[in-house]
Scaffold this active site. Structure first.
Site, short mmCIF file in Angstrom:
data_model
loop_
_atom_site.label_atom_id
_atom_site.label_comp_id
_atom_site.label_asym_id
_atom_site.label_seq_id
_atom_site.Cartn_x
_atom_site.Cartn_y
_atom_site.Cartn_z
N ILE A 39 -7.79 -3.02 -11.38
CA ILE A 39 -7.54 -3.25 -9.95
C ILE A 39 -7.54 -1.92 -9.21
CG2 ILE A 39 -5.99 -4.25 -8.23
CD1 ILE A 39 -4.79 -5.98 -10.45
N ASN A 72 -10.53 -3.93 -4.78
CA ASN A 72 -9.62 -4.18 -3.68
C ASN A 72 -9.55 -3.02 -2.68
OD1 ASN A 72 -7.09 -5.20 -2.25
ND2 ASN A 72 -6.32 -3.34 -3.25
N TYR A 120 -16.44 -1.77 9.85
CA TYR A 120 -15.71 -2.63 8.91
C TYR A 120 -16.47 -3.93 8.66
CZ TYR A 120 -11.80 -5.10 6.73
OH TYR A 120 -11.00 -5.81 5.85
N LYS A 168 -18.10 -4.95 4.95
CA LYS A 168 -17.66 -6.17 4.26
C LYS A 168 -18.80 -7.18 4.12
CE LYS A 168 -13.50 -5.08 3.15
NZ LYS A 168 -13.16 -4.90 1.72
N THR A 174 0.00 -5.52 5.96
CA THR A 174 -0.17 -4.28 5.18
C THR A 174 -0.34 -3.11 6.14
OG1 THR A 174 -2.57 -4.50 5.12
CG2 THR A 174 -1.33 -5.55 3.32
#
Length: 239
Positions: A6, A75, A142, A146, A179
């Site tokens: 991860i 991630n 972004y 993605k 977050t």
């Protein structure tokens, strides 16, 4: 034994994923640029550096002989630069593309080379975003990075259909999570990001997922029949 690799595992979703999986008794190799909590199983490494992918795979190799399942979770990522196109700095664009696109592709490439012929369950989860599938003013980089990972996942999924021991692949949107990335979004300004009020409202109304909630949904997706579907583009809310 289930083995997990991860990235971005010192905080946020990555930390929550690793913590849950460790509590379930699985072997987790955490990767992050820093280790503020001095976790013993965290490899301190900048995944954008040359040879980082090989260093990570070398760390996982000792567990291949005993693994019943192995999963790479790409991630780590960044939201910035948040700016209108025409106001972007080349350095910031390159940094985002390197972390959000080049690093997960390079890691996936090294992972596939290492595990392709193993007759066990193998998974790659690329953490995507709703921004990969919807254009947002101010998030040009972004959204683009993605979307690139979504399409890379489609290509990798297509390739794996011809393999004797295929790797399951998904590009998974994890929901809107409380977050540091959300803190950065709320700290931007409306001139750069016209949708800022929506994200402020999500926080103030308590409508953000906690990292633990999102991580649980990611694990539920991994363990569901959807992980073996013919559509590698998914959302945690699909389960």
């Amino acid at each position: 034994m289930k083995v997990f690799i991860i990235t971005g595992a010192s905080k946020g979703i990555g930390h929550a994923l690793a913590t849950i999986l460790e509590a379930e008794g699985h072997k987790v190799l955490r990767i992050a640029r820093s280790n503020p909590n001095q976790l013993p199983n965290l490899m301190t490494l900048d995944i954008t550096e040359n040879q980082a992918s090989q260093t990570i795979m070398n760390g996982a190799k000792p567990f291949l002989g005993v693994a019943s399942e192995i999963t790479l979770i790409n991630n780590a990522g960044m939201i910035g630069p948040i700016a209108q196109i025409g106001n972007l700095m080349q350095e910031h664009v390159q940094q985002a593309i390197t972390l959000n696109v080049t690093a997960p592709i390079t890691l996936s490439n090294a992972f596939v080379a290492m595990v392709q012929d193993l007759p066990i369950t193998k998974n790659i989860i690329n953490i995507s975003s709703g921004a990969a599938r919807k254009a947002y003013s101010g998030w040009g980089i972004y959204c683009t990075t993605k979307a690139a990972i979504d399409h890379f996942s489609r290509c990798l999924h297509a390739e794996q259909q011809t393999k004797a021991f295929p790797i399951r692949v998904t590009s998974l949107a994890p929901g809107v999570i409380d977050t540091d990335m959300q803190v950065e979004i709320r700290a931007s300004n409306a001139q750069d990001f016209p949708h800022i009020d929506r994200f402020i409202d999500l926080k103030e109304c308590g409508n953000l997922l906690s990292p633990h909630e999102s991580a649980t949904m990611i694990i539920n997706y991994l363990n569901s029949p959807l992980m073996s579907s013919n559509n590698p583009i998914a959302d945690v809310r699909d389960v």
